[in-house]
Design a protein around this motif. Sequence first.
Motif, mmCIF file in Angstrom:
data_model
loop_
_atom_site.group_PDB
_atom_site.id
_atom_site.type_symbol
_atom_site.label_atom_id
_atom_site.label_comp_id
_atom_site.label_asym_id
_atom_site.label_seq_id
_atom_site.Cartn_x
_atom_site.Cartn_y
_atom_site.Cartn_z
ATOM 1 N N GLU A 50 3.292 1.076 -5.526
ATOM 2 C CA GLU A 50 3.088 1.821 -6.767
ATOM 3 C C GLU A 50 3.995 1.300 -7.880
ATOM 4 O O GLU A 50 3.594 1.227 -9.043
ATOM 5 C CB GLU A 50 3.336 3.314 -6.517
ATOM 6 C CG GLU A 50 3.066 4.196 -7.706
ATOM 7 C CD GLU A 50 1.624 4.226 -8.172
ATOM 8 O OE1 GLU A 50 1.393 4.678 -9.309
ATOM 9 O OE2 GLU A 50 0.711 3.782 -7.440
ATOM 10 N N ARG A 72 2.366 -1.532 -9.674
ATOM 11 C CA ARG A 72 1.310 -1.067 -10.582
ATOM 12 C C ARG A 72 1.925 -0.620 -11.908
ATOM 13 O O ARG A 72 1.471 -1.016 -12.995
ATOM 14 C CB ARG A 72 0.534 0.087 -9.940
ATOM 15 C CG ARG A 72 -0.592 0.638 -10.801
ATOM 16 C CD ARG A 72 -1.279 1.811 -10.116
ATOM 17 N NE ARG A 72 -0.582 3.044 -10.318
ATOM 18 C CZ ARG A 72 -0.864 3.943 -11.276
ATOM 19 N NH1 ARG A 72 -1.854 3.728 -12.111
ATOM 20 N NH2 ARG A 72 -0.165 5.044 -11.383
ATOM 21 N N ALA A 81 -6.441 2.330 -13.491
ATOM 22 C CA ALA A 81 -6.008 1.733 -12.219
ATOM 23 C C ALA A 81 -5.497 2.842 -11.299
ATOM 24 O O ALA A 81 -4.453 3.428 -11.568
ATOM 25 C CB ALA A 81 -4.909 0.697 -12.471
ATOM 26 N N VAL A 122 -1.834 3.512 -5.794
ATOM 27 C CA VAL A 122 -1.901 2.630 -4.630
ATOM 28 C C VAL A 122 -1.952 3.475 -3.360
ATOM 29 O O VAL A 122 -1.210 4.445 -3.223
ATOM 30 C CB VAL A 122 -0.674 1.691 -4.610
ATOM 31 C CG1 VAL A 122 -0.668 0.823 -3.375
ATOM 32 C CG2 VAL A 122 -0.638 0.847 -5.881
ATOM 33 N N TYR A 128 -6.145 -4.355 -3.540
ATOM 34 C CA TYR A 128 -6.013 -3.629 -4.805
ATOM 35 C C TYR A 128 -6.623 -4.441 -5.948
ATOM 36 O O TYR A 128 -7.295 -3.892 -6.822
ATOM 37 C CB TYR A 128 -4.546 -3.300 -5.081
ATOM 38 C CG TYR A 128 -4.371 -2.290 -6.182
ATOM 39 C CD1 TYR A 128 -4.655 -0.948 -5.975
ATOM 40 C CD2 TYR A 128 -3.938 -2.683 -7.443
ATOM 41 C CE1 TYR A 128 -4.514 -0.015 -6.988
ATOM 42 C CE2 TYR A 128 -3.784 -1.762 -8.468
ATOM 43 C CZ TYR A 128 -4.073 -0.430 -8.236
ATOM 44 O OH TYR A 128 -3.934 0.491 -9.246
#
Length: 91
Positions: free
Chosen positions: A33, A36, A65, A68, A77
């Motif tokens: 995460e 991201r 998005a 995760v 991903y």
Amino acid sequence: MTTPLVLSGGTVLLLGHLADTLAAQRPDAEMREEIRLARALVLAEQMHGPTEAAFAAEQDLLAAAPRVRPGQTRGEYSALLRLIAQGVSAG
């Protein structure tokens, strides 16, 4: 029933850049995460500089998005981001 997310051209472009980066750099490694969040900031500022437009682009990218999932790889991903950019949804 959820309303489909309508993505701006800039968000689609950023999704593609994020997907490209993840697929090119250690695609078999675990996605996190923190990656991201950090990549969204970096990509938005690369596109717009340190501006309010970058903040808005970052927020739009993070909204598009998904978070995760545990055990998800960077490559998996990346593939998910490409589907989202193409307008494919699970709903």
